[in-house]
Design an enzyme around this catalytic site. Structure first.
Site, PDB file in Angstrom:
ATOM      1  N   LYS A   2      62.732 -42.533  37.566  1.00 40.61           N
ATOM      2  CA  LYS A   2      62.408 -43.882  38.047  1.00 40.61           C
ATOM      3  C   LYS A   2      61.402 -44.550  37.099  1.00 40.61           C
ATOM      4  O   LYS A   2      60.458 -43.916  36.605  1.00 40.61           O
ATOM      5  CB  LYS A   2      61.853 -43.844  39.478  1.00 40.61           C
ATOM      6  CG  LYS A   2      62.791 -43.258  40.515  1.00 40.61           C
ATOM      7  CD  LYS A   2      64.219 -43.745  40.435  1.00 40.61           C
ATOM      8  CE  LYS A   2      64.558 -45.031  41.135  1.00 40.61           C
ATOM      9  NZ  LYS A   2      66.029 -45.321  41.076  1.00 40.61           N
ATOM     10  N   ASP A   6      78.714 -43.319  47.181  1.00 35.19           N
ATOM     11  CA  ASP A   6      78.069 -42.709  48.351  1.00 35.19           C
ATOM     12  C   ASP A   6      79.089 -41.914  49.153  1.00 35.19           C
ATOM     13  O   ASP A   6      78.711 -41.123  50.021  1.00 35.19           O
ATOM     14  CB  ASP A   6      77.492 -43.806  49.263  1.00 35.19           C
ATOM     15  CG  ASP A   6      76.395 -44.603  48.588  1.00 35.19           C
ATOM     16  OD1 ASP A   6      75.692 -44.049  47.732  1.00 35.19           O
ATOM     17  OD2 ASP A   6      76.247 -45.802  48.934  1.00 35.19           O
TER      18      ASP A   6
END
Ligand code: G3P
Ligand code: MG
Length: 236
Positions: free
Chosen positions: A107, A230
């Site tokens: 991140k 997903d």
């Protein structure tokens, strides 16, 4: 097909139960996001803060690993997952090893200008090496500075640049210079021209996050090499 944050359509994202079930339904690769705790441990969680996916409050890097381990990372999704914890990267590497491939996303907010042995990217590389998983991992980020620094090191896993912006010739050149394995664009900005440019440069294209059949079919026609989803069964 890459299981985005684990089998996120049915399990709380970025938890062991989500990764275990992604592997069990045959995901070719699992994707996860890593963050740094106050005591500089590498943990698996997407947001910079705790509110959305745990019963805690505040920034991840304001808490030690021991404090984060007390939080519930499953109940927000469904009470049946009560007691699920924020995993460390090491725990997930142990869970995944020799079972499937893995994409570790660094991140952006944890990037530090000062290079040291305990930056998030150096810890990730060292953990991957410790587990002997260099051939089974892609390290990726929206923050190209991580990749610029990492590419100077030896015996690296594959690396990838993630982007929500279209790539032009200068992005292709940067990917080539860094010898990246792949480019990971948001499907909304992807065009045939960009896929072709990357392929001509020898760089694979994996697009995120694809949760509809129509989008998947459109991307297949463009010739992408893979998609993040997903919902592995839906895309399959
Ligand atoms: O790496 C692809 C995708 O995970 C990037 O977006 O916000 O889901 O981490 P995000
Ligand atoms: Mg991610």
């Amino acid at each position: 097909m890459v299981a985005h944050r684990g089998y996120r359509a049915k399990y709380p994202e970025n938890t062991k139960v989500a990764f275990e079930n992604a592997i069990n339904i045959g995901a070719k690769m699992i994707e996860l996001d890593v963050s740094l705790t106050k005591d500089r441990q590498v943990v698996v969680i997407h947001d910079d803060t705790l509110e959305r996916t745990t019963n805690g409050k505040g920034a991840i890097n304001c808490f030690t690993l021991a404090e984060l381990k007390k939080l519930d990372a499953g109940s927000w999704y469904d009470p049946q997952f009560k007691g699920e914890r924020i995993p460390t990267l090491e725990e997930v590497l142990d869970l995944v090893k020799d079972r499937t491939l893995m994409n570790i996303e660094l991140k952006e907010i944890y990037y530090e200008e000062q290079d040291s042995t305990d930056t998030i990217e150096n810890q990730v590389i060292n953990l991957v090496r410790k587990k002997g998983m260099e051939q089974a991992v892609i390290i990726s980020s929206f923050e190209i500075k991580y990749l610029e620094r990492l590419c100077k090191k030896d015996n690296l896993p594959a690396m990838a640049f993630i982007s929500r912006k279209p790539a032009d010739a200068s992005v292709v050149e940067a990917c080539k210079k860094l010898e990246l394995f792949s480019w990971h664009p948001w499907y909304e900005i992807l065009t045939q021209e960009q896929v072709d440019m990357m392929h001509d440069a020898g760089i694979k294209v994996f697009s995120f996050t694809v949760n509809s059949k129509d989008t998947f079919l459109k991307l297949c026609k463009m010739g992408v090499d893979g998609v993040f989803t997903d919902d592995i069964p839906l895309i399959r």
